[in-house]
Motif scaffolding. Structure first.
Motif, PDB file in Angstrom:
ATOM      1  N   PHE A 122       0.837  -1.000   0.172  1.00 37.86           N
ATOM      2  CA  PHE A 122      -0.019  -0.018   0.054  1.00 37.86           C
ATOM      3  C   PHE A 122       1.020   1.240   0.058  1.00 37.86           C
ATOM      4  O   PHE A 122       1.511   1.642   0.992  1.00 37.86           O
ATOM      5  N   ASN A 124      -0.644   4.178  -1.429  1.00 36.70           N
ATOM      6  CA  ASN A 124      -1.555   5.488  -1.703  1.00 36.70           C
ATOM      7  C   ASN A 124      -1.203   6.314  -3.087  1.00 36.70           C
ATOM      8  O   ASN A 124      -1.754   7.401  -3.095  1.00 36.70           O
ATOM      9  N   LYS A 125      -0.435   5.555  -3.788  1.00 39.60           N
ATOM     10  CA  LYS A 125      -0.159   6.293  -5.212  1.00 39.60           C
ATOM     11  C   LYS A 125      -0.635   5.157  -6.240  1.00 39.60           C
ATOM     12  O   LYS A 125      -1.596   5.628  -7.225  1.00 39.60           O
ATOM     13  N   HIS A 128      -4.086   1.416  -3.311  1.00 38.26           N
ATOM     14  CA  HIS A 128      -4.868   1.944  -1.995  1.00 38.26           C
ATOM     15  C   HIS A 128      -5.777   1.101  -1.390  1.00 38.26           C
ATOM     16  O   HIS A 128      -6.149   0.051  -1.691  1.00 38.26           O
ATOM     17  N   ASP A 129      -6.085   1.606  -0.171  1.00 40.71           N
ATOM     18  CA  ASP A 129      -7.133   0.985   0.457  1.00 40.71           C
ATOM     19  C   ASP A 129      -8.437   1.643   0.662  1.00 40.71           C
ATOM     20  O   ASP A 129      -8.445   2.555  -0.044  1.00 40.71           O
ATOM     21  N   SER A 132      -8.091   5.548   1.637  1.00 37.23           N
ATOM     22  CA  SER A 132      -7.346   6.261   0.715  1.00 37.23           C
ATOM     23  C   SER A 132      -7.735   6.544  -0.573  1.00 37.23           C
ATOM     24  O   SER A 132      -7.626   7.681  -1.471  1.00 37.23           O
ATOM     25  N   VAL A 133      -8.242   5.706  -1.451  1.00 39.10           N
ATOM     26  CA  VAL A 133      -9.072   5.859  -2.480  1.00 39.10           C
ATOM     27  C   VAL A 133      -9.936   6.693  -2.620  1.00 39.10           C
ATOM     28  O   VAL A 133     -10.326   7.395  -3.654  1.00 39.10           O
ATOM     29  N   LEU A 136      -8.596  10.222  -3.854  1.00 39.92           N
ATOM     30  CA  LEU A 136      -7.923  10.367  -4.982  1.00 39.92           C
ATOM     31  C   LEU A 136      -8.200  11.899  -5.700  1.00 39.92           C
ATOM     32  O   LEU A 136      -9.493  12.334  -5.633  1.00 39.92           O
TER      33      LEU A 136
END
Length: 160
Positions: A122, A124-125, A128-129, A132-133, A136
């Motif tokens: 993970f 976050n680029k 994602h979980d 965090s998605v 975007l």
């Protein structure tokens, strides 16, 4: 996001059904603009749902206080207590203050955090979980949803 992930995914599903992103993209509209409109619609749906929930609670005379709390089932006034709970709440709106609440019954809505199993990178680029998605700021060209929980199922349903 400031709201339940499940609520956001339901809003995302409803907005995705309302917008034909492929057609908008084919008309030459900027993908960032399309995505920002989709995000704004999701946030508006989620905010309206949360506001309605608070209004219903008020109608039924249920107090609502959002914040961080510590639950104490121990002693009050130096004596053990078996029928009273004490909550020390730090309200979200005024985090420098605390509110003490005594109650015979307490319903805790603790929220949750996305699980990140070991061995999955993970960042976050690219990976994602479900939390965090939601942050975007662009519309991905393709997405793979992995998981079997309710959030994964709702994310997959967006494509229906």
């Amino acid at each position: 996001f400031g709201g339940p992930t499940g609520l956001f995914s339901k809003a995302l599903r409803d907005c995705a059904k309302a917008y034909d992103v492929g057609s908008l993209d084919a008309m030459g509209l900027d993908r960032d603009v399309i995505f920002k409109q989709l995000q704004n619609s999701c946030l508006r749906l989620a905010r309206n749902n949360a506001q309605t929930t608070v209004e219903v609670l008020s109608k039924f005379k249920v107090d609502y206080l959002q914040g961080e709390a510590t639950l104490d089932l121990g002693r009050f006034n130096g004596r053990p207590s078996t029928d009273t709970a004490k909550l020390v709440v730090r309200p979200t709106e005024t985090p420098s203050e605390t509110v003490d609440i005594l109650a015979n019954k307490v319903l805790l809505c603790t929220g949750s955090f996305a699980r990140q199993p070991p061995g999955i990178p993970f960042d976050n680029k690219i990976v994602h979980d479900s939390d965090s998605v939601n942050g975007l700021n662009y519309l991905p060209k393709s997405v793979v949803v992995a998981g079997s929980g309710i959030i994964a199922i709702e994310m997959v349903r967006v494509r229906e």
